[in-house]
Design a protein around this motif. Structure first.
Motif, PDB file in Angstrom:
ATOM      1  N   PRO A 194       0.810  -1.401   0.018  1.00  0.00           N
ATOM      2  CA  PRO A 194      -0.005  -0.098  -0.047  1.00  0.00           C
ATOM      3  C   PRO A 194       0.846   1.131  -0.028  1.00  0.00           C
ATOM      4  O   PRO A 194       0.282   2.155   0.737  1.00  0.00           O
ATOM      5  N   TRP A 195       1.931   1.406  -0.916  1.00  0.00           N
ATOM      6  CA  TRP A 195       2.694   2.472  -0.845  1.00  0.00           C
ATOM      7  C   TRP A 195       2.810   3.217  -2.100  1.00  0.00           C
ATOM      8  O   TRP A 195       2.816   2.506  -3.236  1.00  0.00           O
ATOM      9  N   SER A 196       2.960   4.219  -2.178  1.00  0.00           N
ATOM     10  CA  SER A 196       3.353   5.203  -3.491  1.00  0.00           C
ATOM     11  C   SER A 196       4.121   6.291  -3.217  1.00  0.00           C
ATOM     12  O   SER A 196       4.685   6.566  -1.755  1.00  0.00           O
ATOM     13  N   LEU A 197       5.057   6.872  -4.068  1.00  0.00           N
ATOM     14  CA  LEU A 197       5.777   7.962  -3.942  1.00  0.00           C
ATOM     15  C   LEU A 197       5.541   9.232  -4.972  1.00  0.00           C
ATOM     16  O   LEU A 197       5.328   8.998  -5.980  1.00  0.00           O
ATOM     17  N   VAL A 198       5.902  10.162  -4.684  1.00  0.00           N
ATOM     18  CA  VAL A 198       6.049  11.441  -5.084  1.00  0.00           C
ATOM     19  C   VAL A 198       7.312  11.937  -5.161  1.00  0.00           C
ATOM     20  O   VAL A 198       7.583  11.937  -4.215  1.00  0.00           O
ATOM     21  N   ALA A 199       7.770  12.043  -6.383  1.00  0.00           N
ATOM     22  CA  ALA A 199       9.295  12.265  -6.430  1.00  0.00           C
ATOM     23  C   ALA A 199       9.640  13.944  -6.725  1.00  0.00           C
ATOM     24  O   ALA A 199       8.936  14.025  -7.942  1.00  0.00           O
ATOM     25  N   LEU A 200      10.014  14.585  -6.033  1.00  0.00           N
ATOM     26  CA  LEU A 200      10.276  16.104  -6.360  1.00  0.00           C
ATOM     27  C   LEU A 200      11.781  16.376  -6.686  1.00  0.00           C
ATOM     28  O   LEU A 200      12.595  15.994  -5.972  1.00  0.00           O
ATOM     29  N   ARG A 201      11.840  16.993  -7.880  1.00  0.00           N
ATOM     30  CA  ARG A 201      13.127  17.331  -8.518  1.00  0.00           C
ATOM     31  C   ARG A 201      13.375  18.731  -8.774  1.00  0.00           C
ATOM     32  O   ARG A 201      14.379  19.141  -8.683  1.00  0.00           O
ATOM     33  N   LYS A 202      12.325  19.354  -9.122  1.00  0.00           N
ATOM     34  CA  LYS A 202      12.284  20.818  -9.765  1.00  0.00           C
ATOM     35  C   LYS A 202      12.648  21.828  -8.133  1.00  0.00           C
ATOM     36  O   LYS A 202      11.565  21.364  -7.319  1.00  0.00           O
ATOM     37  N   PHE A 203      13.268  22.583  -8.472  1.00  0.00           N
ATOM     38  CA  PHE A 203      13.522  23.416  -7.331  1.00  0.00           C
ATOM     39  C   PHE A 203      12.187  24.135  -6.666  1.00  0.00           C
ATOM     40  O   PHE A 203      12.195  24.433  -5.364  1.00  0.00           O
ATOM     41  N   GLY A 204      11.405  24.513  -7.431  1.00  0.00           N
ATOM     42  CA  GLY A 204      10.226  25.632  -7.073  1.00  0.00           C
ATOM     43  C   GLY A 204       9.421  24.572  -6.262  1.00  0.00           C
ATOM     44  O   GLY A 204       8.973  24.879  -5.367  1.00  0.00           O
ATOM     45  N   GLU A 205       9.262  23.104  -6.664  1.00  0.00           N
ATOM     46  CA  GLU A 205       8.324  22.226  -5.991  1.00  0.00           C
ATOM     47  C   GLU A 205       8.769  22.015  -4.685  1.00  0.00           C
ATOM     48  O   GLU A 205       8.346  21.849  -3.430  1.00  0.00           O
ATOM     49  N   LYS A 206      10.481  21.809  -4.615  1.00  0.00           N
ATOM     50  CA  LYS A 206      11.165  21.497  -3.237  1.00  0.00           C
ATOM     51  C   LYS A 206      11.037  22.679  -2.392  1.00  0.00           C
ATOM     52  O   LYS A 206      10.792  22.739  -1.141  1.00  0.00           O
ATOM     53  N   GLU A 207      11.119  24.022  -3.015  1.00  0.00           N
ATOM     54  CA  GLU A 207      10.916  25.303  -2.199  1.00  0.00           C
ATOM     55  C   GLU A 207       9.477  25.323  -1.555  1.00  0.00           C
ATOM     56  O   GLU A 207       9.450  25.686  -0.333  1.00  0.00           O
ATOM     57  N   ARG A 208       8.610  24.833  -2.204  1.00  0.00           N
ATOM     58  CA  ARG A 208       7.241  24.786  -1.720  1.00  0.00           C
ATOM     59  C   ARG A 208       7.239  23.802  -0.650  1.00  0.00           C
ATOM     60  O   ARG A 208       6.446  24.217   0.464  1.00  0.00           O
TER      61      ARG A 208
END
Length: 211
Positions: free
Chosen positions: A45-59
């Motif tokens: 029952p697991w999933s992942l959202v992978a963040l790479r863009k700086f704007g997404e990580k800043e948020r």
């Protein structure tokens, strides 16, 4: 790397080298290695959202106590635990049952037994649904960290964040709980790894309770 060495050398790293990227191929290898983690009835029952863009990580950083590693790490994973992944008709449930029938581990006429067993174990109360999702996803998250270390990457799990804020900012559906965020990347060449922290010994962990 031998498993014992992976366990000894893994650390929760606070400082990442933002110039060292983690390739898509390497991240995929980490995830697919961790995907061999066991789970109840193999429901995964697991999933992942992978963040790479700086704007997404800043948020995300603004919702995670402004921890610098959120933007310094080349990849940050939002780890999701699906509280609905035991329910009849769920894609994971359907594929899992189909694969078990195909392999001979179950028969088609056992579908109702399988549904009743899942409901009893995982679905009778909100507390059971939460425990099912988070317990199994916790197994997976630890495997992610160990797989990453084995492949030369460093990680840091984080539970210091605004859960509802992250859910809203990244449009995460209500059936998912977010047990942790996981920063993934490399340290700089001049980085000095901290010594291992104190750990309890076997005799401290093994307990008995007198009646």
């Amino acid at each position: 790397m031998e498993f014992h060495e992976v366990m000894k050398q893994r650390r929760s790293v606070n400082f990442f080298d933002p110039k060292k990227e983690v390739s898509e191929a390497l991240l995929k290898e980490v995830i697919e290695t961790a995907a061999m983690t066991p789970s109840g009835f193999n429901l995964q029952p697991w999933s992942l959202v992978a963040l790479r863009k700086f704007g997404e990580k800043e948020r995300l950083k603004k919702l995670a106590w402004n921890q610098p590693k959120v933007t310094e790490a080349p990849v940050v994973l939002i780890v999701l635990a699906d509280r609905d992944a035991w329910k009849e008709g769920h894609p994971i449930v359907e594929q899992n049952f189909s694969e078990m029938v195909k392999s001979g581990a179950m028969k088609e006429e056992q579908r109702q037994w399988f549904a009743d067993a899942r409901t009893s174990l995982y679905g009778e109360t909100p507390e059971k649904q939460q425990a099912f999702a988070c317990k199994n996803t916790g197994f997976f998250a630890m495997s992610l960290m160990l797989a990453a270390k084995d492949l030369g990457l460093e990680t840091h799990p984080m539970d210091g964040f605004d859960h509802d804020g992250v859910r809203k900012a990244f449009n995460i559906p209500d059936n998912f709980w977010i047990p942790l965020l996981l920063a993934v990347g490399y340290v700089g060449d001049d980085f000095k790894m901290a010594p291992p922290k104190w750990r309890r010994r076997a005799e401290d962990i093994l307990v008995t309770f007198e009646s």
